[in-house]
Design a protein around this motif. Sequence first.
Motif, PDB file in Angstrom:
ATOM      1  N   GLY A 201      61.702 -10.583  28.327  1.00  0.00           N
ATOM      2  CA  GLY A 201      61.011  -9.336  28.011  1.00  0.00           C
ATOM      3  C   GLY A 201      59.514  -9.539  27.864  1.00  0.00           C
ATOM      4  N   HIS A 202      58.831  -8.500  27.398  1.00  0.00           N
ATOM      5  CA  HIS A 202      57.364  -8.481  27.388  1.00  0.00           C
ATOM      6  C   HIS A 202      56.829  -8.115  25.995  1.00  0.00           C
ATOM      7  CE1 HIS A 202      58.476  -7.976  31.595  1.00  0.00           C
ATOM      8  NE2 HIS A 202      57.262  -8.341  31.949  1.00  0.00           N
ATOM      9  N   PRO A 203      56.989  -8.958  25.001  1.00  0.00           N
ATOM     10  CA  PRO A 203      56.533  -8.592  23.654  1.00  0.00           C
ATOM     11  C   PRO A 203      55.018  -8.429  23.545  1.00  0.00           C
ATOM     12  CG  PRO A 203      57.213 -10.890  23.720  1.00  0.00           C
ATOM     13  CD  PRO A 203      57.649 -10.279  25.012  1.00  0.00           C
ATOM     14  N   THR A 204      54.245  -9.199  24.310  1.00  0.00           N
ATOM     15  CA  THR A 204      52.792  -9.060  24.191  1.00  0.00           C
ATOM     16  C   THR A 204      52.310  -7.738  24.780  1.00  0.00           C
ATOM     17  OG1 THR A 204      52.412 -10.273  26.267  1.00  0.00           O
ATOM     18  CG2 THR A 204      52.471 -11.556  24.224  1.00  0.00           C
ATOM     19  N   SER A 205      52.956  -7.278  25.838  1.00  0.00           N
ATOM     20  CA  SER A 205      52.611  -5.965  26.406  1.00  0.00           C
ATOM     21  C   SER A 205      52.998  -4.847  25.450  1.00  0.00           C
ATOM     22  CB  SER A 205      53.316  -5.771  27.754  1.00  0.00           C
ATOM     23  OG  SER A 205      52.834  -6.677  28.721  1.00  0.00           O
ATOM     24  N   CYS A 206      54.064  -5.053  24.696  1.00  0.00           N
ATOM     25  CA  CYS A 206      54.462  -4.071  23.685  1.00  0.00           C
ATOM     26  C   CYS A 206      53.424  -4.013  22.562  1.00  0.00           C
ATOM     27  CB  CYS A 206      55.823  -4.435  23.097  1.00  0.00           C
ATOM     28  SG  CYS A 206      57.212  -4.300  24.235  1.00  0.00           S
ATOM     29  N   SER A 207      52.930  -5.192  22.180  1.00  0.00           N
ATOM     30  CA  SER A 207      52.013  -5.253  21.043  1.00  0.00           C
ATOM     31  C   SER A 207      50.734  -4.463  21.284  1.00  0.00           C
ATOM     32  CB  SER A 207      51.678  -6.711  20.735  1.00  0.00           C
ATOM     33  OG  SER A 207      50.860  -6.803  19.596  1.00  0.00           O
ATOM     34  N   SER A 208      50.258  -4.445  22.512  1.00  0.00           N
ATOM     35  CA  SER A 208      49.027  -3.704  22.787  1.00  0.00           C
ATOM     36  C   SER A 208      49.216  -2.200  22.615  1.00  0.00           C
ATOM     37  CB  SER A 208      48.520  -4.008  24.198  1.00  0.00           C
ATOM     38  OG  SER A 208      49.417  -3.554  25.185  1.00  0.00           O
ATOM     39  N   LEU A 209      50.463  -1.757  22.611  1.00  0.00           N
ATOM     40  CA  LEU A 209      50.778  -0.326  22.499  1.00  0.00           C
ATOM     41  C   LEU A 209      51.142   0.112  21.085  1.00  0.00           C
ATOM     42  CD1 LEU A 209      53.033   0.567  25.587  1.00  0.00           C
ATOM     43  CD2 LEU A 209      50.718   1.341  25.121  1.00  0.00           C
ATOM     44  N   ALA A 210      51.200  -0.803  20.131  1.00  0.00           N
ATOM     45  CA  ALA A 210      51.827  -0.494  18.846  1.00  0.00           C
ATOM     46  C   ALA A 210      51.186   0.699  18.134  1.00  0.00           C
ATOM     47  CB  ALA A 210      51.805  -1.730  17.949  1.00  0.00           C
ATOM     48  N   GLU A 211      49.872   0.709  18.013  1.00  0.00           N
ATOM     49  CA  GLU A 211      49.221   1.819  17.310  1.00  0.00           C
ATOM     50  C   GLU A 211      49.343   3.122  18.104  1.00  0.00           C
ATOM     51  OE1 GLU A 211      47.948  -1.737  15.316  1.00  0.00           O
ATOM     52  OE2 GLU A 211      47.871  -1.229  17.449  1.00  0.00           O
ATOM     53  N   ILE A 212      49.217   3.031  19.413  1.00  0.00           N
ATOM     54  CA  ILE A 212      49.371   4.220  20.252  1.00  0.00           C
ATOM     55  C   ILE A 212      50.748   4.836  20.053  1.00  0.00           C
ATOM     56  CG2 ILE A 212      49.544   5.028  22.651  1.00  0.00           C
ATOM     57  CD1 ILE A 212      47.451   2.861  23.365  1.00  0.00           C
ATOM     58  N   MET A 213      51.779   3.997  20.097  1.00  0.00           N
ATOM     59  CA  MET A 213      53.138   4.486  19.958  1.00  0.00           C
ATOM     60  C   MET A 213      53.388   5.032  18.559  1.00  0.00           C
ATOM     61  SD  MET A 213      55.499   4.650  22.305  1.00  0.00           S
ATOM     62  CE  MET A 213      55.450   3.263  23.418  1.00  0.00           C
ATOM     63  N   SER A 214      52.837   4.377  17.550  1.00  0.00           N
ATOM     64  CA  SER A 214      53.032   4.815  16.164  1.00  0.00           C
ATOM     65  C   SER A 214      52.390   6.179  15.930  1.00  0.00           C
ATOM     66  CB  SER A 214      52.436   3.778  15.209  1.00  0.00           C
ATOM     67  OG  SER A 214      52.723   4.099  13.878  1.00  0.00           O
ATOM     68  N   VAL A 215      51.179   6.387  16.444  1.00  0.00           N
ATOM     69  CA  VAL A 215      50.511   7.686  16.278  1.00  0.00           C
ATOM     70  C   VAL A 215      51.247   8.766  17.065  1.00  0.00           C
ATOM     71  CG1 VAL A 215      48.394   8.979  16.744  1.00  0.00           C
ATOM     72  CG2 VAL A 215      48.262   6.680  15.768  1.00  0.00           C
ATOM     73  N   LEU A 216      51.666   8.441  18.271  1.00  0.00           N
ATOM     74  CA  LEU A 216      52.390   9.427  19.081  1.00  0.00           C
ATOM     75  C   LEU A 216      53.652   9.892  18.370  1.00  0.00           C
ATOM     76  CD1 LEU A 216      52.174   8.124  22.768  1.00  0.00           C
ATOM     77  CD2 LEU A 216      51.446  10.362  21.958  1.00  0.00           C
ATOM     78  N   PHE A 217      54.450   8.960  17.897  1.00  0.00           N
ATOM     79  CA  PHE A 217      55.755   9.317  17.342  1.00  0.00           C
ATOM     80  C   PHE A 217      55.668   9.899  15.939  1.00  0.00           C
ATOM     81  CE2 PHE A 217      57.678   7.285  20.902  1.00  0.00           C
ATOM     82  CZ  PHE A 217      58.977   7.768  20.945  1.00  0.00           C
ATOM     83  N   PHE A 218      54.737   9.453  15.146  1.00  0.00           N
ATOM     84  CA  PHE A 218      54.775   9.828  13.729  1.00  0.00           C
ATOM     85  C   PHE A 218      53.606  10.710  13.292  1.00  0.00           C
ATOM     86  CE2 PHE A 218      56.986   5.740  14.238  1.00  0.00           C
ATOM     87  CZ  PHE A 218      58.262   6.179  13.934  1.00  0.00           C
ATOM     88  N   GLN A 219      52.796  11.120  14.273  1.00  0.00           N
ATOM     89  CA  GLN A 219      51.725  12.043  13.920  1.00  0.00           C
ATOM     90  C   GLN A 219      51.487  13.101  14.980  1.00  0.00           C
ATOM     91  OE1 GLN A 219      48.336  12.602  15.078  1.00  0.00           O
ATOM     92  NE2 GLN A 219      47.980  14.006  13.351  1.00  0.00           N
ATOM     93  N   GLN A 220      51.821  12.789  16.236  1.00  0.00           N
ATOM     94  CA  GLN A 220      51.405  13.672  17.313  1.00  0.00           C
ATOM     95  C   GLN A 220      52.547  14.463  17.952  1.00  0.00           C
ATOM     96  OE1 GLN A 220      48.257  14.224  18.058  1.00  0.00           O
ATOM     97  NE2 GLN A 220      48.775  15.711  19.646  1.00  0.00           N
ATOM     98  N   MET A 221      53.545  13.797  18.502  1.00  0.00           N
ATOM     99  CA  MET A 221      54.570  14.478  19.298  1.00  0.00           C
ATOM    100  C   MET A 221      55.513  15.301  18.425  1.00  0.00           C
ATOM    101  SD  MET A 221      55.658  12.023  22.468  1.00  0.00           S
ATOM    102  CE  MET A 221      56.541  10.850  21.482  1.00  0.00           C
ATOM    103  N   ARG A 222      55.941  16.434  19.005  1.00  0.00           N
ATOM    104  CA  ARG A 222      56.931  17.306  18.353  1.00  0.00           C
ATOM    105  C   ARG A 222      58.279  17.060  19.021  1.00  0.00           C
ATOM    106  NH1 ARG A 222      53.093  22.033  20.106  1.00  0.00           N
ATOM    107  NH2 ARG A 222      53.160  20.554  21.830  1.00  0.00           N
ATOM    108  N   LEU A 223      59.216  16.538  18.234  1.00  0.00           N
ATOM    109  CA  LEU A 223      60.493  16.095  18.776  1.00  0.00           C
ATOM    110  C   LEU A 223      61.661  16.707  18.027  1.00  0.00           C
ATOM    111  CD1 LEU A 223      59.603  12.292  19.108  1.00  0.00           C
ATOM    112  CD2 LEU A 223      59.536  14.008  20.927  1.00  0.00           C
ATOM    113  N   ASN A 224      62.768  16.851  18.732  1.00  0.00           N
ATOM    114  CA  ASN A 224      64.026  17.295  18.135  1.00  0.00           C
ATOM    115  C   ASN A 224      64.940  16.068  18.096  1.00  0.00           C
ATOM    116  OD1 ASN A 224      66.583  18.309  17.545  1.00  0.00           O
ATOM    117  ND2 ASN A 224      66.294  20.182  18.751  1.00  0.00           N
ATOM    118  N   MET A 225      65.091  15.482  16.933  1.00  0.00           N
ATOM    119  CA  MET A 225      65.834  14.227  16.827  1.00  0.00           C
ATOM    120  C   MET A 225      67.335  14.421  17.035  1.00  0.00           C
ATOM    121  SD  MET A 225      63.397  12.209  16.580  1.00  0.00           S
ATOM    122  CE  MET A 225      64.345  10.711  16.392  1.00  0.00           C
ATOM    123  N   LYS A 226      67.826  15.641  16.873  1.00  0.00           N
ATOM    124  CA  LYS A 226      69.244  15.905  17.130  1.00  0.00           C
ATOM    125  C   LYS A 226      69.504  16.080  18.625  1.00  0.00           C
ATOM    126  CE  LYS A 226      70.309  18.059  12.680  1.00  0.00           C
ATOM    127  NZ  LYS A 226      70.811  19.297  11.995  1.00  0.00           N
TER     128      LYS A 226
END
Length: 623
Positions: A35-60
């Motif tokens: 796998g590609h853990p270092t490529s994931c690491s460069s995205l961590a803050e982007i993904m965290s802001v998207l999921f927990f501050q920006q995107m509107r999601l229906n978890m169900k």
Amino acid sequence: MLSPKLDTKMMHNIQDLAHKLRIHSITSTQAANSGHPTSCSSLAEIMSVLFFQQMRLNMKHPRDPSSDRLVLSKGHAAPILYAAWAEAGLFPVEELGNLRKVDSDLEGHPTPRLNFIDVGTGSMGQGISVAAGMAYVGKYLDKADYRSYVIVGDGEVSEGNVWESLHFAAHYCLDNLCVIFDMNKMCVTDASAELDCFRERLDAFGFHALVLNGHDIDELVKAFHNAANTKGKPTALLARTTKGKDFPGIEGVDEMHGQPLGKRAEHVIKHLQLMIANAKVKMSPRKVGKCGQAPEVNITNIMLCAPPNYRLGDSVSTRLAYGTALAKIAANNSRVIALDSDTKNTSFADKLWNAFPERFIECYIAQQNLVGVAVGATCRRRTVAFVSTYATFFTRAFDQIRMGAISQTNVNFAGSHCGCSIGEDGPSQMGLEDIALFRSIPGSTVFYPTDAVSAERAVELAANTKGVCFIRTTYPETTVIYNNDEVFAVGQGKIVRQKPSDEVLLIGAGVTLYECLAAAEQLEEDCITARVLDPFTVKPLDLRLIVKHGKLCGGRIVVVEDHYQQGGLGEAVLSVIAVYRNFVVKHLYVPTVPRSGPPAVLLDMFGISARNIVKASHAILKK
């Protein structure tokens, strides 16, 4: 433009979640031993802001039509995407340990086997097209508030498809689209100069382009807010990031790309754990709002609004009948759309454009983007899409079509200008590989209608058939041989000429069916009677019909097609009868690269005319 200011606790929580996502990416790739853990690491803050501050999601219901979309174009960073959904509460984080296992749907690159993935990614450069298709539908058809996000790796920008899709997004003012470029320096030598150049390029394309620190939570929040409030143009965020961010001894080291951390993992995880202020941090994505929701749609049981209306003996091209049928099913269902690449007046997709211009998407001469946009437009069952161009030009988009199949798409493709029969335009315009291309796609259906009646019914059937569908239409006019009330079905061919005394079975489709009929007339002058079969679909092929009538004709079959030898109708017939004894098959096909000339001359020159069929029939009868 006022941007939201997060309180200190919220900022810390989002940062803590980013580090947790890094840890999950390490542990899951360690368990998979790839796998590609270092490529994931460069995205961590982007993904965290998207999921927990920006995107509107229906978890169900992760594919709720009204929720925001996220396409991970750099699909090799799948572990951090899976980790974000797990941290959001969709499934237990313990399941991340099943990454890349044969009994887990957490595959090495995302696929829609997972209920939170819309499209398969991993073939570089395709994600923006797909996200642009989603955004187009959201803005112009659904007229809903959901936004589409796509994360692109900096290495992908070398792909021409990226620039086709950026042009499309800007041309159609897709201000509900946000393209996030993860500029983690993997393919950038002078990062500062490169970013300025890239921003200017995106500005010139018509984007609202912003350069920011992709590891700064505050900058990311402000940038996403800016994007959401920018009207009339899409936004591109050029996020400066570092591969292996916060991995001691690994951060920025290119040699660690594409491999798990191995013995270094334990030390890196301990370091990240020390950076987390609240190890028990939990946050939920924003919920989908009650306003601006996508409308309910029904894309089942789509029918022609009126049956075919032709007279036996009329001369009508199947490409014209395709356009006529397209307009008819569009009148029956408001979610039928057409996409074309500047060929609408010859593919006759302009029939829909004239009747329902708001449901026609001109993609211009950019066939890779054309296919990607269609795949995105059909996601979450929002539309029934028909994509048309010259059949031969689908070859340059084969990878996009292949990825569409991995994405479980239901896009319908119509290729015109097939074979030698187009005549004087010459070999560069002749579709001679198209059947092979589409037959090779898993789960595909390949229609090859012979006349206008069967062409209209092929369009109707394709609209209701799961998976990739291809309709092969021909350039010249052909004679109507079927009654308007003739019933057609996928996988069911037709016997169009027969007598009890038939000695050979002739199989043709499109223009070559008429050559078979003409050959049967000539053979009868030699006291040889021939049966003629129209397969209607090349995939699936009507095995029972071919075997039954082949046996009744003494096991002698001649297959003739306006296509190269490999992968076409002939090989399809040969493959289905390979398990049966006592058959002799003669296959006539275009043997080499053709040339310009009158259609009838070319059919004869390259061995697929009635004269050549007669010759082959005599030869097979001597065996």
